[in-house]
Scaffold this active site. Sequence first.
Site, PDB file in Angstrom:
ATOM      1  CD  GLU A   1      55.187  81.367  17.671  1.00 22.67           C
ATOM      2  OE1 GLU A   1      55.160  80.162  17.971  1.00 22.67           O
ATOM      3  OE2 GLU A   1      56.112  81.907  17.029  1.00 22.67           O
TER       4      GLU A   1
ATOM      5  CB  VAL B   1      49.703  91.550  26.533  1.00 19.02           C
ATOM      6  CG1 VAL B   1      49.940  90.366  25.612  1.00 19.02           C
ATOM      7  CG2 VAL B   1      50.927  92.453  26.551  1.00 19.02           C
TER       8      VAL B   1
ATOM      9  N   GLY C   1      50.875  96.328  31.190  1.00 21.67           N
ATOM     10  CA  GLY C   1      52.147  96.896  31.566  1.00 21.67           C
ATOM     11  C   GLY C   1      52.128  98.398  31.538  1.00 21.67           C
ATOM     12  NE  ARG C   2      57.719 100.171  32.623  1.00 18.89           N
ATOM     13  CZ  ARG C   2      59.015 100.381  32.527  1.00 18.89           C
ATOM     14  NH1 ARG C   2      59.565 101.375  33.203  1.00 18.89           N
ATOM     15  NH2 ARG C   2      59.768  99.612  31.774  1.00 18.89           N
TER      16      ARG C   2
ATOM     17  CG  ASP D   1      62.111  97.099  30.695  1.00 17.32           C
ATOM     18  OD1 ASP D   1      62.474  96.959  31.886  1.00 17.32           O
ATOM     19  OD2 ASP D   1      60.928  97.224  30.359  1.00 17.32           O
TER      20      ASP D   1
ATOM     21  N   GLY E   1      51.054  99.551  27.749  1.00 17.91           N
ATOM     22  CA  GLY E   1      49.883  99.012  27.086  1.00 17.91           C
ATOM     23  C   GLY E   1      49.434  97.712  27.702  1.00 17.91           C
TER      24      GLY E   1
ATOM     25  CB  ILE F   1      47.565  87.916  28.366  1.00 20.62           C
ATOM     26  CG1 ILE F   1      46.838  87.035  27.361  1.00 20.62           C
ATOM     27  CG2 ILE F   1      48.709  87.153  29.000  1.00 20.62           C
ATOM     28  CD1 ILE F   1      47.711  86.581  26.216  1.00 20.62           C
ATOM     29  N   GLY F   2      47.699  90.405  30.214  1.00 18.85           N
ATOM     30  CA  GLY F   2      48.455  91.208  31.165  1.00 18.85           C
ATOM     31  C   GLY F   2      48.428  92.665  30.766  1.00 18.85           C
TER      32      GLY F   2
END
Length: 1038
Positions: free
Chosen positions: A280, A217, A212-213, A333, A215, A209-210
Amino acid sequence: MTSSLHRPFRVPWLLWAVLLVSTTAASQNQERLCAFKDPYQQDLGIGESRISHENGTILCSKGSTCYGLWEKSKGDINLVKQGCWSHIGDPQECHYEECVVTTTPPSIQNGTYRFCCCSTDLCNVNFTENFPPPDTTPLSPPHSFNRDETIIIALASVSVLAVLIVALCFGYRMLTGDRKQGLHSMNMMEAAAAEPSLDLDNLKLLELIGRGRYGAVYKGSLDERPVAVKVFSFANRQNFINEKNIYRVPLMEHDNIARFIVGDERLTADGRMEYLLVMEYYPNGSLCKYLSLHTSDWVSSCRLAHSVTRGLAYLHTELPRGDHYKPAISHRDLNSRNVLVKNDGACVISDFGLSMRLTGNRLVRPGEEDNAAISEVGTIRYMAPEVLEGAVNLRDCESALKQVDMYALGLIYWEVFMRCTDLFPGESVPDYQMAFQTEVGNHPTFEDMQVLVSREKQRPKFPEAWKENSLAVRSLKETIEDCWDQDAEARLTAQCAEERMAELMMIWERNKSVSPTVNPMSTAMQNERNLSHNRRVPKIGPYPDYSSSSYIEDSIHHTDSIVKNISSEHSMSSTPLTIGEKNRNSINYERQQAQARIPSPETSVTSLSTNTTTTNTTGLTPSTGMTTISEMPYPDETHLHATNVAQSIGPTPVCLQLTEEDLETNKLDPKEVDKNLKESSDENLMEHSLKQFSGPDPLSSTSSSLLYPLIKLAVEVTGQQDFTQAANGQACLIPDVPPAQIYPLPKQQNLPKRPTSLPLNTKNSTKEPRLKFGNKHKSNLKQVETGVAKMNTINAAEPHVVTVTMNGVAGRSHNVNSHAATTQYANGAVPAGQAANIVAHRSQEMLQNQFIGEDTRLNINSSPDEHEPLLRREQQAGHDEGVLDRLVDRRERPLEGGRTNSNNNNSNPCSEQDILTQGVTSTAADPGPSKPRRAQRPNSLDLSATNILDGSSIQIGESTQDGKSGSGEKIKRRVKTPYSLKRWRPSTWVISTEPLDCEVNNNGSDRAVHSKSSTAVYLAEGGTATTTVSKDIGMNCL
């Protein structure tokens, strides 16, 4: 003797020893010569003959022995004392021929003294040491006992203290549960919390899905249920532990916080350790992605913003509940990528890898030391100014970190509402942009944000479409600015921001029929009030419909006056008002109906409205008939139409002295007008708000107030309205109404709010009768926008509409046909031939009714509609001036052929006796040379008087005026200058429809001049009627 040697040596003992030697010398059988030295020269009873000072000897008595005492210190031996020793005890103690030290030296002076005794002559000159070495651990019994006791006491004290410390620690942990002051993981309940019993072997990672810094997802499946899986590498283990611990804090479950399922670690195929957070799954993704793909209306945008604020407010709240305790948590954040959108349009907050639990001035974050830096964390784009400057208030970490979150929340607000379609009416919504994307692009550096936010103090720009003066938009902008304020202490709290977002949604609910943005000249208060009576008749006639937000430009030109109208209500009902409906905008409605019956300004004729309105009230309120008469050029060009002849008991003409100027206008102070001009729209908005809530709505159906405009006396009627036939030579008839059906008019209190009409006052005859406006005939009312009235100079002459009303009776909770007949005319004719004796007693009864009490007095402290102007739109002056010219000509010449004079100069003049019976005295004006002139429209709404004859009779002054004729403007709002209700004139109301000159008539003429066309309104048995004033006589009969 042995025991004495073992005792510590002391000087007194030596003295006693010498004494004993001396006392026992006599008992000795043999005298002994011994060495002698006594530095203390003590007299022990020894004779001087026995002591030889030359050689230092002494002759001892028999039985005595010699002794010596030396001090041995630091290798030196010093003689202390020598002499004879007489002892008591065992004589074997001193049986040595030489002085030998055989006993251990005593502890006196640290064992430095040596003592010996011998039984030969001069044996004590020297001594010899011959004693065993001292024991290394010699302890006396008393000292050993004290040492053991001290050790026992110390051990017991330490043991008791240790037990108390253990008990206190255990009790503290039992009382506080998982709370601990410090930066280390200490939560016992949290550590004991059981993980959900889920088998991660059934977890499948389906798609990325995405990233980030810390890890990536993935969308996954756990037990056939879609989940979101956040995967951390070993290098980001600390972030995994922290986020997992935040999710496991007691009472962390909330509708606006992402739902946590399980967290675990596992080995990958290549032997590396990775950490998994299962949460979820939210199909809409992050708020950033959602806004880039979708636009939303006002309600949806408020829902997005309110849900984020609600979740943050819950995070910031410290919540003890029973055995569980949730500390305040700072996100650190917060940005649109860490906010997820649910299917119902609400948001949840996620990604707590940098979050901290806050406990007063200390922080709780596992794995960090006490001096861990709390600044320079989070996304650079959303960093607060104090974080960029490294100036976070470490003395109050809890408040400081909460304020950092609120700054980021303000930027999220801006991103959300920049995609709101209702905030960009008539234009396309801009594409989604992150905060400061226009200024610094997609990848800002730390230095870029420092310069932009900290030094230059810039914030994302509000678009031009948001500059409208709307309560909703204005509240939104204030909320955003209060969230990202440069001063951290001045920012809103999350709880306050949550309340403000809820209020924004309520504002929309109250304003469903209008857009949140309104026109610049409209105020939010007008939006609120327009909603309460949005049933408007469609625009009819040749003139545009002017709303309450209209204003008039100041102008001294005749036809170049500019009327600006920007309506704040874009939708109007297409169904006209029918019988039985209450039109609250009565002034506007009357004007529209009159315009509908006027084909054009050039062919204006007199018409009579057949539509009536009825009012249902819950109490007994007076009912008045109302109709509208427009301008009539001349009786021979058109005629007056009337229908439904009134059912009256006995019509009786009434004759009264016609007066003018019972009302006095308080002129505006130029300083006050200047003050009004300088008022901002903010003050106008507050003034409207205070006015709305300061008193009841005078136009509501439950209000008992009857409000009358100053130029058109328009009132509302209950029941069927009838009209009498009015023709040339027919008088205005007033029907007889039974006194039982007459109810007093309601009392209108002077509420403490801004007055909506002009006050009543009587002018002193010694004062100047008129206010000078100057050569250009300018009004002292200046241009004021939005909520402040404007008045222009009015130069064109025009006969004004005259409304004649009569009170009937309105029943309780139902409609009743009024018995009052209403007849209206403009410059109409009144025939002669009415009986004066009938006039006398009828008028006397009416005047008595007027003096009954305050309840019978009409109040003009407010108008029927605060949104509508006091004056109707002026007709064009081209044709009207010609009509008035003919009227003036007919006033100046005598009657021809028995034709009734149009100005009622010779119509049924009443006798002086009849006038005196009513308590009204008239003074005839001295005839003077008549100079024909053109009538002109008044420059302002001025009701001042010229001469006051007595308490009931006022003569109307007249003077000439020069100037160009032009179309006048109308007053759209009331002036904010406070008026006061000084005094009532209960006998009559006089409202002049003929313009008075702007200059004072001070030419010294004895002639009392009159207005050519005036209207006197008076009360007659609970009803009202109007008539016109005569130029020559100054009175007329009805």
